[in-house]
Write a protein that holds these residues in place. Structure first.
Motif, PDB file in Angstrom:
ATOM      1  N   PRO A  35       0.759  -1.318  -0.038  1.00 14.30           N
ATOM      2  CA  PRO A  35      -0.021  -0.044   0.144  1.00 14.30           C
ATOM      3  C   PRO A  35       0.961   1.367   0.069  1.00 14.30           C
ATOM      4  N   ALA A  36       1.631   1.513  -1.016  1.00 16.91           N
ATOM      5  CA  ALA A  36       2.551   2.680  -1.258  1.00 16.91           C
ATOM      6  C   ALA A  36       1.538   3.864  -1.198  1.00 16.91           C
ATOM      7  N   GLU A  37       0.635   4.167  -1.831  1.00 20.55           N
ATOM      8  CA  GLU A  37       0.014   5.285  -1.981  1.00 20.55           C
ATOM      9  C   GLU A  37      -0.978   5.668  -0.678  1.00 20.55           C
ATOM     10  N   GLU A  38      -1.376   4.483  -0.245  1.00 21.26           N
ATOM     11  CA  GLU A  38      -2.281   4.473   1.063  1.00 21.26           C
ATOM     12  C   GLU A  38      -1.431   5.057   2.176  1.00 21.26           C
ATOM     13  N   LEU A  39      -0.281   4.580   2.104  1.00 25.79           N
ATOM     14  CA  LEU A  39       0.543   4.938   3.189  1.00 25.79           C
ATOM     15  C   LEU A  39       1.203   6.280   3.211  1.00 25.79           C
TER      16      LEU A  39
END
Length: 402
Positions: A35-39
């Motif tokens: 979850p790169a974008e969510e982080l």
């Protein structure tokens, strides 16, 4: 630009909005897409700084608020919700044992959206509490850090790694049964000698970014090292704080699974013997749904009670009595949370019928997440501590799991 959260109410509202935006968790889990974008959204939201003391510009939210933040996030994505767990736990260690300069440095970083990830667990010791990773003195000052850590949640995306290690130059205190004292080292993720492997292959919690951390003769300055063992030298809520957030994750999984079950029932066909038009009118299914709602509400209530007991203990000087009460309440909540998450995530399929087992829907993630996360520390020992406290007034031990 990282948002600055000012109040507990704002923190809870931000968490609810983020949870609502994490609607593609099923696809992320199925594809093991980290979850790169969510982080990035999590960091920008300001939630990583909500436990920062007010004098460093933070909201310094209560444990009750913090537990609700984690519960809300876990209803949508239990993997993502677990990533900031060790972040807030080690920031609390910093509050308890860090120098003023260390607190200024690392609390300010957290307020700016920096993510701190743990590097604690090891595989080689006789028990899970044993550490072989060592901080040994470096000629001219500072330390050299060597070791290997596993299940390092969030490490792949961390700005800072917090590594628990034994202090090789410190003697074992008289009467101690815990071996040499331990400390935690705060390392920038890109420190020379640090390698993070993307090798977590658990059946659940698949996108927690829990890689292996290899530490090969890593140079550590003295101002990066914070004592750890002294946290447990007197009455403390450190372990209860960590555990109540694990309970919040399990309660969130349970509520998320029940919400998913309700959605599945609306699409399911009734059993032909029931003589009803809709599955939601089937008496036996209605009974089971009611039982599950009672189970989840009980776990949610116990979570709130445990968080409130920690806050109550921390409002004045900590004592053996108040911290024991907080730890026992947290143990009770943790057991109830674990049971509800596993039971509800399994019963989801009974309510939803055969269609709910579709691989495309990936509803198995709730059970896999529950079964994996509840293995973090055994609830059987929490039941033992609760029973001893009830029958003989024996206070629970002081460690990070209670």
């Amino acid at each position: 630009m990282t948002h600055v959260i000012r109040t507990g109410a704002e923190a809870q509202e931000v968490a609810r909005k983020l949870a609502a935006s994490f609607g593609e968790e099923a696809a992320r889990d199925r594809e093991r897409r980290l979850p790169a974008e969510e982080l990035t959204l999590l960091a920008d939201s300001g939630l990583l700084g909500v436990t920062v003391p007010a004098r460093f510009g933070g909201a310094d939210v209560t444990v009750a608020v913090l537990a609700e933040v984690f519960r809300s996030l876990a209803t949508a994505d239990a993997s993502l919700a677990q990533i900031p767990h060790s972040h807030v736990v080690f920031l609390h260690a910093l509050r308890l044992q860090g120098t003023e300069a260390q607190q200024e440095r690392f609390f300010r970083a957290a307020s700016g959206g920096a993510l701190f990830a743990n590097a604690q667990a090891e595989r080689g010791g006789r028990t899970a509490a044993d550490d072989a990773t060592t901080l040994r003195p470096r000629p001219g000052g500072g330390y050299v850090l060597t070791g290997e850590k596993f299940y390092s949640t969030g490490a792949l995306f961390a700005d800072w790694l917090v590594v628990r290690a034994v202090l090789s130059d410190t003697p074992v205190p008289p009467g101690s049964t815990g071996g040499r004292p331990k400390a935690v080292a705060f390392l920038p993720r890109d420190t020379p000698g640090v390698t993070v492997r993307d090798d977590w292959d658990g059946m659940g919690q698949r996108t927690t970014a829990s890689g292996t951390v290899v530490l090969d003769e890593v140079g550590v300055d003295e101002d990066q090292v914070v004592p750890y063992s002294p946290i447990f030298a007197g009455p403390t809520t450190y372990g209860a704080r960590a555990q109540v957030l694990h309970a919040a994750l399990d309660v969130g999984i349970a509520r998320g699974a029940l919400d998913a079950a309700v959605a599945q029932v609306s699409r399911a066909r009734p059993w032909f013997e029931a003589g009803v038009e809709r599955a939601a009118e089937e008496p036996l299914l209605v009974q089971q749904a009611g039982e599950l709602e009672i189970l989840v509400r009980g776990a949610e209530a116990l979570l709130r009670e445990a968080a409130a007991s920690i806050d109550e203990a921390e409002r004045s000087e900590l004592t053996e009595a108040t911290t024991a009460a907080a730890s026992i309440a947290t143990a009770v909540a943790k057991v109830a949370a674990a049971r509800s998450s596993v039971e509800v995530s399994s019963a989801l399929f009974e309510l939803g019928g055969t269609r709910s087992a579709s691989g495309a829907s990936n509803l198995s993630r709730y059970w896999r997440d529950a079964r994996t996360h509840t293995l973090h520390d055994p609830t059987r020992w929490k039941v033992q501590h609760v029973g001893r406290w009830l029958l003989s007034g024996t206070p629970p031990p002081r460690h990070g799991q209670l």
